[in-house]
Design an enzyme around this catalytic site. Structure first.
Site, PDB file in Angstrom:
ATOM      1  N   SER A  74      88.647  45.196  60.981  1.00  0.00           N
ATOM      2  CA  SER A  74      87.384  45.506  60.197  1.00  0.00           C
ATOM      3  C   SER A  74      86.232  44.748  60.663  1.00  0.00           C
ATOM      4  O   SER A  74      86.881  43.690  61.084  1.00  0.00           O
ATOM      5  CB  SER A  74      87.560  45.511  58.782  1.00  0.00           C
ATOM      6  OG  SER A  74      86.359  45.442  57.955  1.00  0.00           O
TER       7      SER A  74
ATOM      8  N   TYR B 288      90.989  39.417  52.403  1.00  0.00           N
ATOM      9  CA  TYR B 288      90.963  40.536  53.117  1.00  0.00           C
ATOM     10  C   TYR B 288      90.300  39.999  54.531  1.00  0.00           C
ATOM     11  O   TYR B 288      90.678  40.389  55.510  1.00  0.00           O
ATOM     12  CB  TYR B 288      90.013  41.527  52.360  1.00  0.00           C
ATOM     13  CG  TYR B 288      89.837  42.741  53.292  1.00  0.00           C
ATOM     14  CD1 TYR B 288      90.880  43.841  53.240  1.00  0.00           C
ATOM     15  CD2 TYR B 288      88.654  43.180  53.897  1.00  0.00           C
ATOM     16  CE1 TYR B 288      90.907  44.921  54.044  1.00  0.00           C
ATOM     17  CE2 TYR B 288      88.593  44.530  54.412  1.00  0.00           C
ATOM     18  CZ  TYR B 288      89.811  45.204  54.614  1.00  0.00           C
ATOM     19  OH  TYR B 288      89.503  46.343  55.547  1.00  0.00           O
TER      20      TYR B 288
END
Length: 157
Positions: free
Chosen positions: A10, A22
């Site tokens: 990501s 994350y």
């Protein structure tokens, strides 16, 4: 046909915007892939990374959650640390980001197909809006103190 490994990362690997765990896991995947790509090159194995931007609306990976739902899930100890106004601010912030996500994941799927089938795949496929790509570029270009200020400001809104 030589081997190929494709990882999903990501753009969040480049900055933490209220999502530290994350972001940390995506950064770890990036570095693992960088090392693996170099180690596997002599065996003819290609290692690619897909780096999507915000596709939350197309994947429904993280549905919007109301501040009330979050508050009701907190323990009394957590409620003592985070007041209700803070939870409302954070929920509104993240729900706003989620609502800006792309509604179609076709670009990500296309990147995955290219990474898997191209005779000369890219090491990285950044699939993101121009604004998101610009943020990644700025994060790489500017000193940490500047980016900390910009991201802190964004988080305070």
């Amino acid at each position: 046909f030589p081997g190929r490994i494709v990882f999903m990362s990501s753009i969040i690997a480049y900055f933490a915007l209220g999502n530290g765990i994350y972001s940390m896991t995506k950064a770890a995947i990036e570095k693992f892939c960088d090392a693996l790509r170099l180690e596997m090159k002599k065996f003819g194995v290609q290692v690619c990374i897909i780096q999507p931007g915000n596709y939350a609306r197309s994947t429904k990976i993280q549905p919007p959650v109301s501040a009330e739902e979050i508050w009701n899930e907190l323990s009394e100890e957590e409620k003592a640390v985070y007041n209700k106004e803070y939870v409302e601010e954070r929920a509104n912030f993240f729900n706003s980001i989620l609502s800006e996500g792309s509604t179609s994941g076709n670009e990500v799927v296309d990147a995955m197909v290219d990474a898997l089938t191209s005779p000369k795949p890219k090491a990285r496929y950044m699939v993101a809006k121009l604004k998101e790509k610009a943020l990644v570029f700025v994060c790489a270009l500017f000193p940490t103190v500047v980016m900390d200020s910009v991201l802190s400001y964004a988080l305070s809104k």
